[in-house]
Write an enzyme that holds these catalytic residues in place. Structure first.
Site, PDB file in Angstrom:
ATOM      1  N   ASP A 249       0.846  -1.184   0.000  1.00 41.51           N
ATOM      2  CA  ASP A 249       0.000   0.000   0.000  1.00 41.51           C
ATOM      3  C   ASP A 249       0.882   1.235   0.000  1.00 41.51           C
ATOM      4  OD1 ASP A 249      -2.827   0.963   0.120  1.00 41.51           O
ATOM      5  OD2 ASP A 249      -2.043   2.045   1.845  1.00 41.51           O
ATOM      6  N   THR A 250       0.460   2.245  -0.736  1.00 36.24           N
ATOM      7  CA  THR A 250       1.215   3.497  -0.853  1.00 36.24           C
ATOM      8  C   THR A 250       0.374   4.652  -0.351  1.00 36.24           C
ATOM      9  OG1 THR A 250       2.444   2.668  -2.765  1.00 36.24           O
ATOM     10  CG2 THR A 250       2.391   5.054  -2.457  1.00 36.24           C
TER      11      THR A 250
END
Length: 208
Positions: A91-92
């Site tokens: 996840d960013t």
């Protein structure tokens, strides 16, 4: 040769980075939960949020496979033991002044994010989680990005290109927004969505 892994993400950017690293992989399109995607908990620090959501993605993929989930059709190139393959989740998050800038809801939201990022320095955290044999291993890449001042014309043209949509913070560093970046400290691939160094190190630490 690196092991075959399952990528719990439909992101073409993450797929491309694994290809770049010559890591054989398949893509799992795990059904998303009902309601808001990846909600931030009340009072949750941004740095904790990205770790939790990456782990949530990996755990959701593990549970989906355990319940009998499988791609339909099953790709012929996948090995016979694909269900036992390690699962990679990521996840960013784009963080500005302690606030998470998620994926823009619409053109107005995208333009608002870009106005806030204009001329400013922000952080990009990408968490990577490897689920392997009932254990979860994680790494986090932290990068700092500074944008040039953006004019209203810059912002309108970029939003009209469609590139901000589906991207954390409303921009893609591997696309047209590369022209906005004055300085980057950290991992370019991490800002794209999957830090190559941290991913390779997680896989290298696997036994056997």
């Amino acid at each position: 040769m690196p092991p075959f892994i399952l990528l719990a993400s439909a992101s073409p950017r993450r797929h491309d980075i694994l290809d770049q690293l010559a890591i054989p992989h398949g893509i799992l399109r795990v059904p998303a939960p009902d309601g808001e995607d990846e909600p931030r908990l009340p009072g949750e620090p941004a740095a904790d949020y990205v770790r939790r959501t990456a782990r949530d993605k990996a755990e959701r993929a593990v549970a989906w496979l355990a319940s009998g989930g499988r791609p339909d059709p099953l790709p012929e190139a996948w090995p016979a033991g694909w269900r036992e393959a390690p699962i990679l989740g990521a996840d960013t998050t784009v963080i500005l002044d302690g606030e998470v800038l998620g994926k823009p809801r619409d053109a107005a939201d995208a333009a608002g994010m870009l106005r806030r990022l204009s001329g400013q320095e922000h952080a990009v955290h990408t968490a990577v989680v490897l689920a392997d044999g009932g254990r979860f291993h994680e790494a986090v890449s932290i990068s700092t990005v500074r944008f040039q001042p953006l004019t209203d014309t810059d912002i309108a043209a970029y939003v009209a290109s469609g590139e901000p949509f589906g991207k954390a913070g409303g921009y893609a560093i591997q696309g047209r927004a590369a022209a906005f970046v004055v300085h980057l400290s950290g991992s370019h691939s991490g800002v794209m969505g999957l830090p190559a160094h941290e991913t390779a190190r997680l896989l290298a630490r696997r036994p056997g």
